[in-house]
Design a protein around this motif. Sequence first.
Motif, PDB file in Angstrom:
ATOM      1  N   UNK A 174      33.060  36.259  53.706  1.00 29.68           N
ATOM      2  CA  UNK A 174      34.244  35.427  53.506  1.00 29.68           C
ATOM      3  C   UNK A 174      35.493  36.257  53.749  1.00 29.68           C
ATOM      4  N   UNK A 175      36.572  35.582  54.108  1.00 27.50           N
ATOM      5  CA  UNK A 175      37.876  36.229  54.204  1.00 27.50           C
ATOM      6  C   UNK A 175      38.526  36.131  52.838  1.00 27.50           C
ATOM      7  N   UNK A 176      38.893  37.273  52.282  1.00 26.43           N
ATOM      8  CA  UNK A 176      39.465  37.290  50.948  1.00 26.43           C
ATOM      9  C   UNK A 176      40.810  36.573  50.914  1.00 26.43           C
ATOM     10  N   UNK A 177      41.174  36.146  49.738  1.00 28.99           N
ATOM     11  CA  UNK A 177      42.469  35.495  49.511  1.00 28.99           C
ATOM     12  C   UNK A 177      43.584  36.376  50.106  1.00 28.99           C
ATOM     13  N   UNK A 179      46.126  40.545  41.436  1.00 25.90           N
ATOM     14  CA  UNK A 179      45.676  41.787  40.822  1.00 25.90           C
ATOM     15  C   UNK A 179      44.169  41.852  40.732  1.00 25.90           C
ATOM     16  N   UNK A 180      43.672  42.890  40.109  1.00 31.37           N
ATOM     17  CA  UNK A 180      42.237  43.129  40.055  1.00 31.37           C
ATOM     18  C   UNK A 180      41.473  41.990  39.393  1.00 31.37           C
ATOM     19  N   UNK A 181      42.005  41.429  38.313  1.00 27.92           N
ATOM     20  CA  UNK A 181      41.296  40.348  37.617  1.00 27.92           C
ATOM     21  C   UNK A 181      41.023  39.178  38.554  1.00 27.92           C
ATOM     22  N   UNK A 182      42.026  38.810  39.365  1.00 34.48           N
ATOM     23  CA  UNK A 182      41.862  37.684  40.284  1.00 34.48           C
ATOM     24  C   UNK A 182      40.927  38.052  41.440  1.00 34.48           C
ATOM     25  N   UNK A 183      41.069  39.261  41.960  1.00 40.12           N
ATOM     26  CA  UNK A 183      40.214  39.714  43.063  1.00 40.12           C
ATOM     27  C   UNK A 183      38.741  39.660  42.661  1.00 40.12           C
ATOM     28  N   UNK A 231      33.832  48.222  41.402  1.00 34.19           N
ATOM     29  CA  UNK A 231      34.469  47.798  40.157  1.00 34.19           C
ATOM     30  C   UNK A 231      33.771  46.568  39.596  1.00 34.19           C
ATOM     31  N   UNK A 232      33.328  45.686  40.470  1.00 34.97           N
ATOM     32  CA  UNK A 232      32.688  44.452  40.031  1.00 34.97           C
ATOM     33  C   UNK A 232      31.404  44.734  39.250  1.00 34.97           C
ATOM     34  N   UNK A 233      30.583  45.662  39.733  1.00 38.37           N
ATOM     35  CA  UNK A 233      29.292  45.903  39.076  1.00 38.37           C
ATOM     36  C   UNK A 233      29.356  46.987  38.002  1.00 38.37           C
ATOM     37  N   UNK A 234      30.412  47.820  37.996  1.00 42.42           N
ATOM     38  CA  UNK A 234      30.448  48.943  37.061  1.00 42.42           C
ATOM     39  C   UNK A 234      31.479  48.808  35.943  1.00 42.42           C
ATOM     40  N   UNK A 235      32.600  48.146  36.208  1.00 41.95           N
ATOM     41  CA  UNK A 235      33.663  48.103  35.194  1.00 41.95           C
ATOM     42  C   UNK A 235      33.272  47.166  34.044  1.00 41.95           C
ATOM     43  N   UNK A 254      37.452  37.970  40.156  1.00 45.40           N
ATOM     44  CA  UNK A 254      37.096  36.583  39.843  1.00 45.40           C
ATOM     45  C   UNK A 254      36.727  35.826  41.121  1.00 45.40           C
ATOM     46  N   UNK A 255      37.495  36.059  42.201  1.00 46.17           N
ATOM     47  CA  UNK A 255      37.194  35.419  43.489  1.00 46.17           C
ATOM     48  C   UNK A 255      35.814  35.851  43.991  1.00 46.17           C
ATOM     49  N   UNK A 256      35.527  37.148  43.899  1.00 46.28           N
ATOM     50  CA  UNK A 256      34.232  37.660  44.336  1.00 46.28           C
ATOM     51  C   UNK A 256      33.102  37.043  43.506  1.00 46.28           C
ATOM     52  N   UNK A 257      33.306  36.975  42.206  1.00 43.10           N
ATOM     53  CA  UNK A 257      32.322  36.398  41.297  1.00 43.10           C
ATOM     54  C   UNK A 257      32.037  34.942  41.669  1.00 43.10           C
ATOM     55  N   UNK A 258      33.091  34.198  41.954  1.00 40.49           N
ATOM     56  CA  UNK A 258      32.946  32.787  42.313  1.00 40.49           C
ATOM     57  C   UNK A 258      32.158  32.643  43.614  1.00 40.49           C
ATOM     58  N   UNK A 259      32.472  33.467  44.602  1.00 34.73           N
ATOM     59  CA  UNK A 259      31.775  33.387  45.885  1.00 34.73           C
ATOM     60  C   UNK A 259      30.297  33.721  45.735  1.00 34.73           C
ATOM     61  N   UNK A 260      29.987  34.793  45.019  1.00 37.94           N
ATOM     62  CA  UNK A 260      28.595  35.210  44.854  1.00 37.94           C
ATOM     63  C   UNK A 260      27.775  34.156  44.110  1.00 37.94           C
ATOM     64  N   UNK A 261      28.366  33.577  43.080  1.00 36.90           N
ATOM     65  CA  UNK A 261      27.633  32.578  42.297  1.00 36.90           C
ATOM     66  C   UNK A 261      27.358  31.311  43.092  1.00 36.90           C
ATOM     67  N   UNK A 262      28.175  31.060  44.126  1.00 39.61           N
ATOM     68  CA  UNK A 262      28.027  29.826  44.907  1.00 39.61           C
ATOM     69  C   UNK A 262      27.001  29.963  46.032  1.00 39.61           C
ATOM     70  N   UNK A 263      26.505  31.177  46.281  1.00 43.14           N
ATOM     71  CA  UNK A 263      25.541  31.374  47.363  1.00 43.14           C
ATOM     72  C   UNK A 263      24.199  30.748  46.970  1.00 43.14           C
ATOM     73  N   UNK A 264      23.671  29.854  47.791  1.00 39.45           N
ATOM     74  CA  UNK A 264      22.356  29.265  47.483  1.00 39.45           C
ATOM     75  C   UNK A 264      21.250  30.280  47.788  1.00 39.45           C
ATOM     76  N   UNK A 265      20.607  30.780  46.767  1.00 40.18           N
ATOM     77  CA  UNK A 265      19.573  31.800  46.926  1.00 40.18           C
ATOM     78  C   UNK A 265      18.206  31.187  46.672  1.00 40.18           C
TER      79      UNK A 265
END
Length: 315
Positions: free
Chosen positions: A61-64, A81-85, A118-122, A87-98
């Motif tokens: 995806x093309x990021x915001x 900021x980081x919280x929104x960045x 940062x997403x997986x470690x913070x 959050x966008x990644x989280x939303x995209x990953x959760x929407x992937x049909x696996x």
Amino acid sequence: MSVEEGSHTLPDETELYTKTWKSEGSPKAILALVHGFSDHCNAYYDLFPTLASNGIEVRAFDQRGWGRSFKGRKDRGNSGGTALVLSDLHSFLRAIPVPPNVPLFVMGHSMGGGEVLNYVLHPDSPYNQSTARPQLAGVLCYSPLIALDPATRPMAFTVIMGRLVARVLPKWQRYSPLDGSLICRDEQVVKDYTSDELCHNTGTLEQLAGMLDRGIWLEKLKEEDLKNTEVLPMWFGHGNGDRITSWDATKKLASVLEKKGDVTFVTYEGGYHRVHMDPGETREQFSKDVSDWVLKQASTYSQPQPEAEPQPVPE
């Protein structure tokens, strides 16, 4: 192999441009890609078709604020900021049909690599705060932004002043061009990059500060900071000729993480920032390394079982 374009709608109704490279038949794995600064998901040449031909479905995806996800000049680099960045990644990953028993991996390049880490470690990331998180089988980080190389690192005074102004004018846009000659050793790739209107080299002060802050957090990360953190299987790939992001910083972080989990670190001798398009055998080797690692992890993947509902205690 087939290609599909689409969109993903975020919780605030912002639409992100998406693209999927599908393998023939059922995929052996799914790889989600997070692009870097002044980049977009259609600028990775034959990497994604190559992975798809090996049975790895690629969803990007093309990021915001970047690529085809920004609508006008005022939106350029306005990814928040980081919280929104995250959050966008989280939303995209959760929407992937696996599909069942198909492992999901996430890969970040450059700025996207720093975001994925940062997403997986913070501890404050939605991945570590949400119970409804994607079931990731592994993480790949490609030339990640942990620290900038001295060749492109801004002066300390510039960074300090930028942070101060960002507090007052977070949406103020700053043109921060990357040196095209440092992108890749292939002259045609450099020409493509410098003439690509979607690579606009513009970020807001809020976005730029957040990007650097995410790197600083990673650069300072120590083993004891990860005592309560699950470290997923990780693959790092970085050219030691990269003069945009620091090979040394990536190697240092990988050394910290390998004390906690399964970590692979691959150096591409003399490779620049976009190793996947460096000339000669490098680009083929990069695609092979990514494909081999993902498929190896997929071959031993066992889908996590949902936690059993607690049973009532008999009276």
